[in-house]
Design a protein around this motif. Structure first.
Motif, PDB file in Angstrom:
ATOM      1  N   VAL A  36       0.840  -1.193   0.000  1.00  0.00           N
ATOM      2  CA  VAL A  36       0.000   0.000   0.000  1.00  0.00           C
ATOM      3  C   VAL A  36       0.876   1.243   0.000  1.00  0.00           C
ATOM      4  O   VAL A  36       1.790   1.371   0.827  1.00  0.00           O
ATOM      5  CB  VAL A  36      -0.942   0.017   1.227  1.00  0.00           C
ATOM      6  N   ARG A  37       0.593   2.155  -0.938  1.00  0.00           N
ATOM      7  CA  ARG A  37       1.324   3.411  -1.034  1.00  0.00           C
ATOM      8  C   ARG A  37       0.353   4.576  -0.913  1.00  0.00           C
ATOM      9  O   ARG A  37      -0.761   4.516  -1.427  1.00  0.00           O
ATOM     10  CB  ARG A  37       2.063   3.490  -2.377  1.00  0.00           C
ATOM     11  N   TYR A  47       3.390  -3.020   3.974  1.00  0.00           N
ATOM     12  CA  TYR A  47       3.149  -4.401   3.574  1.00  0.00           C
ATOM     13  C   TYR A  47       2.123  -4.986   4.549  1.00  0.00           C
ATOM     14  O   TYR A  47       2.348  -4.986   5.764  1.00  0.00           O
ATOM     15  CB  TYR A  47       4.436  -5.220   3.627  1.00  0.00           C
ATOM     16  N   LEU A  48       1.015  -5.480   4.001  1.00  0.00           N
ATOM     17  CA  LEU A  48      -0.044  -6.050   4.820  1.00  0.00           C
ATOM     18  C   LEU A  48      -0.209  -7.520   4.482  1.00  0.00           C
ATOM     19  O   LEU A  48      -0.318  -7.887   3.311  1.00  0.00           O
ATOM     20  CB  LEU A  48      -1.379  -5.349   4.561  1.00  0.00           C
ATOM     21  N   LEU A  49      -0.260  -8.339   5.506  1.00  0.00           N
ATOM     22  CA  LEU A  49      -0.462  -9.773   5.350  1.00  0.00           C
ATOM     23  C   LEU A  49      -1.733 -10.137   6.074  1.00  0.00           C
ATOM     24  O   LEU A  49      -1.907  -9.782   7.248  1.00  0.00           O
ATOM     25  CB  LEU A  49       0.731 -10.537   5.934  1.00  0.00           C
ATOM     26  N   GLY A  50      -2.635 -10.817   5.368  1.00  0.00           N
ATOM     27  CA  GLY A  50      -3.884 -11.185   6.009  1.00  0.00           C
ATOM     28  C   GLY A  50      -4.844 -11.805   5.026  1.00  0.00           C
ATOM     29  O   GLY A  50      -4.465 -12.213   3.926  1.00  0.00           O
ATOM     30  N   ALA A  72      -8.744   2.138   8.835  1.00  0.00           N
ATOM     31  CA  ALA A  72      -9.466   1.471   7.751  1.00  0.00           C
ATOM     32  C   ALA A  72      -9.534  -0.038   7.964  1.00  0.00           C
ATOM     33  O   ALA A  72     -10.531  -0.686   7.625  1.00  0.00           O
ATOM     34  CB  ALA A  72      -8.796   1.780   6.411  1.00  0.00           C
ATOM     35  N   LEU A  73      -8.481  -0.607   8.534  1.00  0.00           N
ATOM     36  CA  LEU A  73      -8.432  -2.059   8.717  1.00  0.00           C
ATOM     37  C   LEU A  73      -9.260  -2.518   9.907  1.00  0.00           C
ATOM     38  O   LEU A  73      -9.679  -3.679   9.962  1.00  0.00           O
ATOM     39  CB  LEU A  73      -6.983  -2.516   8.873  1.00  0.00           C
ATOM     40  N   GLY A  74      -9.492  -1.627  10.850  1.00  0.00           N
ATOM     41  CA  GLY A  74     -10.348  -1.944  11.994  1.00  0.00           C
ATOM     42  C   GLY A  74      -9.931  -3.220  12.692  1.00  0.00           C
ATOM     43  O   GLY A  74      -8.774  -3.404  13.066  1.00  0.00           O
ATOM     44  N   ASP A  75     -10.890  -4.124  12.850  1.00  0.00           N
ATOM     45  CA  ASP A  75     -10.657  -5.379  13.566  1.00  0.00           C
ATOM     46  C   ASP A  75     -10.245  -6.524  12.649  1.00  0.00           C
ATOM     47  O   ASP A  75     -10.132  -7.665  13.115  1.00  0.00           O
ATOM     48  CB  ASP A  75     -11.918  -5.788  14.342  1.00  0.00           C
ATOM     49  N   LEU A  76     -10.045  -6.252  11.370  1.00  0.00           N
ATOM     50  CA  LEU A  76      -9.619  -7.326  10.469  1.00  0.00           C
ATOM     51  C   LEU A  76      -8.247  -7.844  10.898  1.00  0.00           C
ATOM     52  O   LEU A  76      -7.338  -7.044  11.150  1.00  0.00           O
ATOM     53  CB  LEU A  76      -9.544  -6.821   9.031  1.00  0.00           C
ATOM     54  N   PRO A  77      -8.079  -9.155  10.980  1.00  0.00           N
ATOM     55  CA  PRO A  77      -6.762  -9.687  11.365  1.00  0.00           C
ATOM     56  C   PRO A  77      -5.722  -9.385  10.285  1.00  0.00           C
ATOM     57  O   PRO A  77      -5.978  -9.558   9.093  1.00  0.00           O
ATOM     58  CB  PRO A  77      -7.004 -11.192  11.506  1.00  0.00           C
ATOM     59  N   HIS A  78      -4.575  -8.900  10.700  1.00  0.00           N
ATOM     60  CA  HIS A  78      -3.522  -8.572   9.729  1.00  0.00           C
ATOM     61  C   HIS A  78      -2.193  -8.366  10.436  1.00  0.00           C
ATOM     62  O   HIS A  78      -2.147  -8.101  11.644  1.00  0.00           O
ATOM     63  CB  HIS A  78      -3.881  -7.306   8.946  1.00  0.00           C
ATOM     64  N   LEU A  79      -1.146  -8.517   9.675  1.00  0.00           N
ATOM     65  CA  LEU A  79       0.191  -8.119  10.104  1.00  0.00           C
ATOM     66  C   LEU A  79       0.604  -6.971   9.194  1.00  0.00           C
ATOM     67  O   LEU A  79       0.300  -6.962   8.007  1.00  0.00           O
ATOM     68  CB  LEU A  79       1.183  -9.275   9.966  1.00  0.00           C
ATOM     69  N   ILE A  80       1.307  -5.990   9.743  1.00  0.00           N
ATOM     70  CA  ILE A  80       1.692  -4.822   8.963  1.00  0.00           C
ATOM     71  C   ILE A  80       3.171  -4.521   9.180  1.00  0.00           C
ATOM     72  O   ILE A  80       3.687  -4.637  10.292  1.00  0.00           O
ATOM     73  CB  ILE A  80       0.816  -3.600   9.333  1.00  0.00           C
ATOM     74  N   LEU A  81       3.836  -4.191   8.093  1.00  0.00           N
ATOM     75  CA  LEU A  81       5.252  -3.843   8.134  1.00  0.00           C
ATOM     76  C   LEU A  81       5.454  -2.640   7.234  1.00  0.00           C
ATOM     77  O   LEU A  81       4.946  -2.601   6.108  1.00  0.00           O
ATOM     78  CB  LEU A  81       6.108  -5.013   7.631  1.00  0.00           C
ATOM     79  N   ARG A  82       6.188  -1.659   7.721  1.00  0.00           N
ATOM     80  CA  ARG A  82       6.471  -0.487   6.897  1.00  0.00           C
ATOM     81  C   ARG A  82       7.889  -0.570   6.363  1.00  0.00           C
ATOM     82  O   ARG A  82       8.832  -0.827   7.108  1.00  0.00           O
ATOM     83  CB  ARG A  82       6.291   0.798   7.699  1.00  0.00           C
TER      84      ARG A  82
END
Length: 201
Positions: free
Chosen positions: A14-15, A41-44, A25-35
């Motif tokens: 995501v840019r 970078y979002l994994l989910g 925006a992601l709220g409660d959606l399960p995800h991992l995030i790395l900048r």
């Protein structure tokens, strides 16, 4: 890590989204995030795509789904490539595979590298040595269906300058771009270079 194990996973690049906007925006959606630099970078799960696509001013790329626990190496290349396509097209989200040409390229990096070196190696070396824009110019011209005026305008150069660059490109690659076979080979090689991250501009 809280990610579901009973469904496929996707990787998004995501840019153009600030950290706080992205998290809301992601709220409660399960995800991992790395900048990484300006990219997130979002994994989910695939459900991450919808809220990302709704963000204003964002450019995002989505990999193909893959099983949880599988290596993210291929998915990363796919998502980066798709994010670059999104940024260039002005679209909020591009799914890898939306490009009808790129989907036919193999996933094997060694095969892609061999194609790029065989077709574009001399041009890549020339561009690097002379800080020129031969590959960018050829790609822009091809993306605009070989319309020289439109491609020159997009590159902010005179049409004669573009014509010179195309002749130089043809000489270095040994391929006449008026030939359908040569055009197809060069187009696939350019897509392979982009997929490998060798030509993202």
């Amino acid at each position: 890590m809280g990610l579901p194990l009973d469904t496929d996973t996707v990787l998004l690049v995501v840019r153009g989204a600030p950290d706080d906007v992205l998290r809301r925006a992601l709220g409660d959606l399960p995800h991992l995030i790395l900048r990484r630099g300006d990219d997130h970078y979002l994994l989910g799960p695939p459900a991450l795509a919808a809220p990302i696509a709704a963000l204003p001013g964002v450019s995002a790329g989505l990999s193909r789904p893959f099983p949880p626990g599988e290596s993210t190496r291929v998915a990363q290349r796919e998502a980066v490539w798709a994010a670059t396509q999104a940024a260039e097209s002005g679209k909020a989200l591009i799914h890898y595979g939306d490009d009808t040409t790129g989907r036919w390229l193999p996933d094997d990096p060694a095969t892609l590298e061999a194609l790029v070196e065989h077709v574009l190696g001399a041009v890549l070396s020339y561009d690097e040595a002379h800080d020129s824009q031969l590959l960018t110019s050829a790609r822009t011209w091809m993306e605009r269906n070989r319309h020289t005026e439109a491609a020159a305008a997009a590159l902010h150069i005179h049409p004669n300058t573009l014509a010179y660059r195309l002749r130089r490109f043809a000489a270095l690659t040994g391929r006449d771009l008026s030939s359908s076979a040569a055009f197809a080979e060069v187009w696939l090689a350019i897509r392979a270079a982009r997929q490998l991250g060798l030509h993202d501009q």
